[in-house]
Design a protein around this motif. Sequence first.
Motif, PDB file in Angstrom:
ATOM      1  N   ASP A   1       0.820  -1.215   0.000  1.00 13.47           N
ATOM      2  CA  ASP A   1       0.000   0.000   0.000  1.00 13.47           C
ATOM      3  C   ASP A   1       0.853   1.263   0.000  1.00 13.47           C
ATOM      4  N   GLY A   2       2.099   1.120   0.420  1.00 12.86           N
ATOM      5  CA  GLY A   2       2.965   2.286   0.500  1.00 12.86           C
ATOM      6  C   GLY A   2       4.395   1.923   0.180  1.00 12.86           C
TER       7      GLY A   2
ATOM      8  N   ARG B   1       0.417   4.916  -1.626  1.00 11.77           N
ATOM      9  CA  ARG B   1       1.273   6.092  -1.422  1.00 11.77           C
ATOM     10  C   ARG B   1       2.717   5.755  -1.785  1.00 11.77           C
ATOM     11  N   LEU B   2       3.340   6.619  -2.565  1.00 11.83           N
ATOM     12  CA  LEU B   2       4.771   6.533  -2.853  1.00 11.83           C
ATOM     13  C   LEU B   2       5.404   7.843  -2.412  1.00 11.83           C
ATOM     14  N   ALA B   3       6.491   7.742  -1.665  1.00 11.34           N
ATOM     15  CA  ALA B   3       7.178   8.946  -1.204  1.00 11.34           C
ATOM     16  C   ALA B   3       8.677   8.773  -1.339  1.00 11.34           C
ATOM     17  N   ILE B   4       9.346   9.841  -1.720  1.00  6.63           N
ATOM     18  CA  ILE B   4      10.809   9.846  -1.736  1.00  6.63           C
ATOM     19  C   ILE B   4      11.300  10.965  -0.828  1.00  6.63           C
ATOM     20  N   VAL B   5      12.498  10.777  -0.317  1.00 10.78           N
ATOM     21  CA  VAL B   5      13.154  11.840   0.430  1.00 10.78           C
ATOM     22  C   VAL B   5      14.165  12.485  -0.501  1.00 10.78           C
TER      23      VAL B   5
ATOM     24  N   GLN C   1     -12.686   6.792 -11.968  1.00 10.21           N
ATOM     25  CA  GLN C   1     -12.719   6.650 -10.516  1.00 10.21           C
ATOM     26  C   GLN C   1     -12.035   7.832  -9.838  1.00 10.21           C
ATOM     27  N   ALA C   2     -12.382   8.032  -8.589  1.00  8.38           N
ATOM     28  CA  ALA C   2     -11.694   9.056  -7.804  1.00  8.38           C
ATOM     29  C   ALA C   2     -10.276   8.577  -7.520  1.00  8.38           C
ATOM     30  N   PRO C   3      -9.297   9.451  -7.589  1.00 13.26           N
ATOM     31  CA  PRO C   3      -7.907   9.052  -7.322  1.00 13.26           C
ATOM     32  C   PRO C   3      -7.757   8.480  -5.912  1.00 13.26           C
ATOM     33  N   ALA C   4      -7.012   7.390  -5.813  1.00 12.26           N
ATOM     34  CA  ALA C   4      -6.749   6.785  -4.511  1.00 12.26           C
ATOM     35  C   ALA C   4      -5.257   6.695  -4.218  1.00 12.26           C
ATOM     36  N   ALA C   5      -4.435   6.834  -5.260  1.00  7.28           N
ATOM     37  CA  ALA C   5      -2.982   6.737  -5.094  1.00  7.28           C
ATOM     38  C   ALA C   5      -2.341   8.108  -5.256  1.00  7.28           C
ATOM     39  N   ALA C   6      -1.235   8.300  -4.551  1.00 10.76           N
ATOM     40  CA  ALA C   6      -0.532   9.581  -4.614  1.00 10.76           C
ATOM     41  C   ALA C   6       0.970   9.369  -4.497  1.00 10.76           C
ATOM     42  N   ALA C   7       1.720  10.164  -5.243  1.00  8.55           N
ATOM     43  CA  ALA C   7       3.179  10.164  -5.172  1.00  8.55           C
ATOM     44  C   ALA C   7       3.637  11.521  -4.669  1.00  8.55           C
ATOM     45  N   VAL C   8       4.540  11.519  -3.699  1.00  6.88           N
ATOM     46  CA  VAL C   8       4.888  12.730  -2.951  1.00  6.88           C
ATOM     47  C   VAL C   8       6.401  12.871  -2.818  1.00  6.88           C
ATOM     48  N   ILE C   9       6.869  14.106  -2.820  1.00  7.08           N
ATOM     49  CA  ILE C   9       8.286  14.414  -2.609  1.00  7.08           C
ATOM     50  C   ILE C   9       8.438  15.088  -1.248  1.00  7.08           C
TER      51      ILE C   9
ATOM     52  N   LEU D   1       0.693  10.862   5.407  1.00  6.68           N
ATOM     53  CA  LEU D   1       0.325  10.662   4.004  1.00  6.68           C
ATOM     54  C   LEU D   1      -1.014   9.942   3.875  1.00  6.68           C
ATOM     55  N   TRP D   2      -1.332   9.110   4.845  1.00  4.23           N
ATOM     56  CA  TRP D   2      -2.597   8.364   4.780  1.00  4.23           C
ATOM     57  C   TRP D   2      -3.763   9.125   5.402  1.00  4.23           C
ATOM     58  N   ASP D   3      -3.492  10.309   5.928  1.00  2.00           N
ATOM     59  CA  ASP D   3      -4.559  11.158   6.454  1.00  2.00           C
ATOM     60  C   ASP D   3      -5.013  12.178   5.421  1.00  2.00           C
ATOM     61  N   ALA D   4      -4.232  12.323   4.345  1.00  2.00           N
ATOM     62  CA  ALA D   4      -4.516  13.356   3.348  1.00  2.00           C
ATOM     63  C   ALA D   4      -5.277  12.785   2.160  1.00  2.00           C
ATOM     64  N   ASP D   5      -6.066  13.648   1.519  1.00  2.33           N
ATOM     65  CA  ASP D   5      -6.802  13.267   0.319  1.00  2.33           C
ATOM     66  C   ASP D   5      -5.821  13.034  -0.823  1.00  2.33           C
TER      67      ASP D   5
END
Length: 220
Positions: free
Chosen positions: A76-77, A127-131, A173-181, A201-205
Motif C-alpha cells: 500500500d505504500g 502512497r509513494l514517497a521519496i526523500v 474513478q476518484a484518485p486513490a494513489a498519490a506520489a509525494v516528494i 500521508l494516509w490522512d490526506a486526500d
Amino acid sequence: MAGRTVLIAGATSASGHAVARALTAAGAHVVATGRDSGKLAALATLGARTETVDLTDERQVDALAERLHADRVRVDGLLNLVGGWRGGGGLAGQTDADYRALEGSLTALRFVSRAFDADLRASSAGRLAIVSSTAVARPLAGGANYAAVKAASEAWTRAVAQGFAKAARDAGQAPAAAAVILRVKALAGLEDRLASAVLALWDADATALNDSTHDLTEAG
C-alpha cells in the motif's frame, strides 16, 4: 494505517528505523529492505518483515515482488530511503565515480516503483514517497552530482504521480494513489519528523496530495 503494508526501500538508516517504529506502532505491516542482513536484524525486532536485496539490481527487485505476491502481500505504500552523499571540490571535484555511487538511489527508485506500481494503483490508498533535498531548488557547484540525481528522482516521482492520476481518470474513478516528494536539507535530527510526515500521508486526500512537494526542514 492498521493492516496496510508499507515497503521501506533502504531501511537500515536511522531514518528507516524511525519510520519503521512509527508504522508498526500505528498497526501497519512493514517490509524493510536493505543489502546488509545483519543491519536488517534490528528492524525484525520491531516486527518488520526483512528482505535482503540489492535494490539497484532489477532482477532482485522483481524477485522480491514475486516473493511478496506469492505470500499474498500487496504493498500500500513505498518509501524510498536509498541515498547517501558524495561531493565537494567545486565543479571540478564532481567525479564520475561519485555520480555513479549517487545514481544508485535513482536506480532503486525506478526499479521498485515499477515493480510495485500495480500494487499502489490497486490499493484503496496507495502512497509513494521519496526523500529528496532542498539542494534541488538551490544547487551548489560542490554538490552538482548530488543535486542532479535528486532532481532526476523528483522528475521520476512526478511522472509516477501523473500515471496515478491518468489511471484514475481512465477508469472513471476518484484518485486513490498519490506520489509525494519530501525535501530535507539533511536527515540527521529530522528522523521523527520524517516518520510523522510518512504517517500523515494516509490522512490526506489523494487528489490534493498527489504530485506535491513538502519541505520538512521548514515544517513544525
